[in-house]
Design an enzyme around this catalytic site. Structure first.
Site, short mmCIF file in Angstrom:
data_model
loop_
_atom_site.label_atom_id
_atom_site.label_comp_id
_atom_site.label_asym_id
_atom_site.label_seq_id
_atom_site.Cartn_x
_atom_site.Cartn_y
_atom_site.Cartn_z
N TYR A 1 -31.64 31.00 11.98
CA TYR A 1 -30.22 30.62 11.97
C TYR A 1 -29.31 31.78 11.56
O TYR A 1 -28.09 31.67 11.61
CB TYR A 1 -29.99 29.43 11.04
CG TYR A 1 -30.41 28.11 11.64
CD1 TYR A 1 -31.75 27.81 11.82
CD2 TYR A 1 -29.47 27.16 12.02
CE1 TYR A 1 -32.15 26.60 12.36
CE2 TYR A 1 -29.86 25.94 12.57
CZ TYR A 1 -31.20 25.67 12.74
OH TYR A 1 -31.58 24.47 13.28
N LYS B 1 -46.40 28.79 8.83
CA LYS B 1 -47.26 29.14 9.97
C LYS B 1 -47.87 30.49 9.66
O LYS B 1 -47.64 31.49 10.34
CB LYS B 1 -46.39 29.16 11.25
CG LYS B 1 -47.16 29.28 12.55
CD LYS B 1 -47.93 28.03 12.94
CE LYS B 1 -48.78 28.33 14.17
NZ LYS B 1 -49.69 27.22 14.51
N ASP C 1 -47.45 22.84 12.44
CA ASP C 1 -47.94 21.98 13.54
C ASP C 1 -48.81 20.86 12.97
O ASP C 1 -48.64 19.68 13.32
CB ASP C 1 -48.67 22.80 14.62
CG ASP C 1 -49.69 23.79 14.06
OD1 ASP C 1 -49.75 23.97 12.81
OD2 ASP C 1 -50.44 24.38 14.85
N ASP D 1 -35.65 21.97 10.36
CA ASP D 1 -34.82 21.26 11.33
C ASP D 1 -35.69 20.35 12.19
O ASP D 1 -35.39 19.17 12.37
CB ASP D 1 -34.08 22.27 12.22
CG ASP D 1 -33.23 21.59 13.27
OD1 ASP D 1 -32.52 20.62 12.92
OD2 ASP D 1 -33.30 21.99 14.45
N ASP E 1 -36.32 15.77 11.95
CA ASP E 1 -36.05 14.78 12.99
C ASP E 1 -37.26 13.86 13.17
O ASP E 1 -37.12 12.64 13.32
CB ASP E 1 -35.67 15.44 14.32
CG ASP E 1 -34.16 15.55 14.51
OD1 ASP E 1 -33.44 15.68 13.49
OD2 ASP E 1 -33.68 15.52 15.67
C1 IPM Z 1 -29.13 19.45 11.69
C2 IPM Z 1 -28.58 19.77 13.06
C3 IPM Z 1 -27.96 21.15 13.05
C4 IPM Z 1 -29.05 22.15 12.73
C5 IPM Z 1 -27.25 21.52 14.36
C6 IPM Z 1 -26.23 20.49 14.75
C7 IPM Z 1 -26.65 22.89 14.31
O1 IPM Z 1 -29.56 19.65 14.03
O2 IPM Z 1 -28.35 19.41 10.73
O3 IPM Z 1 -30.33 19.23 11.56
O4 IPM Z 1 -29.75 22.65 13.62
O5 IPM Z 1 -29.22 22.45 11.56
MN MN Z 2 -31.46 18.98 13.30
#
Ligand code: IPM
Ligand code: MN
Length: 358
Positions: free
Chosen positions: A138, A197, A230, A254, A258
């Site tokens: 990032y 990793k 992984d 990130d 999710d």
């Molecule tokens: C998160 C989101 C952000 C990230 C995006 C929207 C830039 O996916 O907060 O997890 O990648 O950090």
């Molecule tokens: Mn995200």
């Protein structure tokens, strides 16, 4: 005299304002009950402002945001804005400028909430991911060369300084000591797992592993583990109960958060904090703008309410934060689903239920 917290409210786009409205309702109820006050100031950052004025995060707004105790964010994104502009211009810029170097993501399956993990319940899905939030891929270092030719090369570098790794890992050990499974009375140890990793990113994990061992020596009460990222995805699905506190770099964090979010019932439930322990932190539901449900009073506000609870914990109002979490846990079993429009209640009704449970 009761304490007053200065909160910047950034409702944002889409369903952001609706969920933040319910979050504020519950925060106000908590303030009343626990005897403190909020001074809230709203800012219209987001896609609508960008389309009208071309501004993402004006320097003057950023300067004002630095003066708050915390930021409460709904969601930012707009179908008419090219992907990347608002993400980089608002969300990522806030994280970098305010040096919110920790992304704290509790992964907790609340009672009555359905998980796609068939055999796992609230006892098994109960851990936390600490994502490094300031560096790695990032950072934005890289570029394209020989553009437009077949020899074109794209480079995007994963960059970490010792200091960045150290402060993140230290935060994670302190968090594990204070909030790990033993500290919460649900396990026999406080465990911190470094996720990386090291079999491929050998330079990167030479640094992370060394710092992990070095800082870890100061925390003999926290058990140390290491997993490849992984394999972690596999374990998060097959045996989430093995996790307590996870610490990982930005991009891995990130991705795995999710996956973690869907195991805890999805984006309607999952909340996160962008934290600068010595500065201004920002709390948000991680769900996004849900354009399809905007203005329908159908979106789930639980994640936004949970983000409000995290904000109170960070402000030191832990009794109030914990009470909101308990009120959420009293509400989720009454809901038919955590999906928008399938809750058995409207957005405002869910906010009312949580506020009443307080
Ligand atoms: C998160 C989101 C952000 C990230 C995006 C929207 C830039 O996916 O907060 O997890 O990648 O950090
Ligand atoms: Mn995200």
């Amino acid at each position: 005299m009761s304490k007053t917290y200065k909160i910047a409210v950034l409702p944002g786009d889409g369903t952001g304002p609706e969920v933040i409205g319910e979050g504020c309702k519950v925060l106000d109820a908590a303030a009343q009950k626990f005897g403190f006050k909020f001074q809230k100031v709203s800012y219209d950052l987001g896609g609508t402002r960008y389309l009208a004025t071309g501004e993402t995060l004006p320097d003057s707004v950023l300067a004002e945001l630095r003066t708050f105790d915390a930021i409460y964010l709904g969601a930012i994104g707009h179908v008419d804005v090219k992907p990347g502009i608002l993400e980089k211009g608002v969300l990522l810029r806030l994280r970098f400028e305010l040096d919110q170097y920790i992304n704290l993501r509790p992964v907790k399956l609340y009672p009555g909430v359905g998980s796609p993990l068939r055999d796992k319940g609230p006892d098994e899905i109960d851990y936390c991911v600490i994502r490094e939030n300031s560096g790695g891929l990032y950072t934005g270092i890289g570029g394209l060369s020989r553009k437009g030719t077949k020899d074109e090369v794209a480079v995007q570098e994963m960059v970490y300084s010792y200091a960045q790794v150290e402060r993140c890992i230290r935060y994670a050990f302190e968090y594990a000591r204070k909030h790990g499974k033993k500290a919460r009375g649900v396990g026999s140890a406080n465990t911190l797992a470094l996720v990386g990793k090291s079999n491929v990113l050998t330079y990167m994990y030479e640094l992370w592993n060394r710092v992990f061992a070095e800082v870890g020596a100061e925390f003999p009460d926290v058990k140390r583990e290491y997993y490849h990222v992984d394999a972690t995805c596999l374990y998060m699905v097959a045996s989430p109960e093995m996790f307590d506190v996870i610490v990982t770099e930005n991009m891995f964090g990130d991705i795995i958060t999710d996956l973690a979010a869907i195991t805890q019932g999805g984006l309607g439930v999952a909340a996160g904090g962008n934290i600068n322990p010595g500065g201004v932190s920002m709390f948000e539901p991680i769900g996004g703008t849900a354009p399809m449900w905007t203005g329908k009073n159908a979106i789930n506000p639980v994640a936004a309410i949970g983000a409000g609870a995290m904000m109170l914990n960070a402000l030191g109002e832990e009794a109030a934060g914990n009470a909101i979490e308990a009120a959420i846990m009293a509400t989720t079993p009454k809901m038919k689903s955590q999906m928008a429009n399938q809750m058995g209640f409207t957005t405002t009704q869910v906010g009312d239920l949580v506020a009443a449970a307080l």
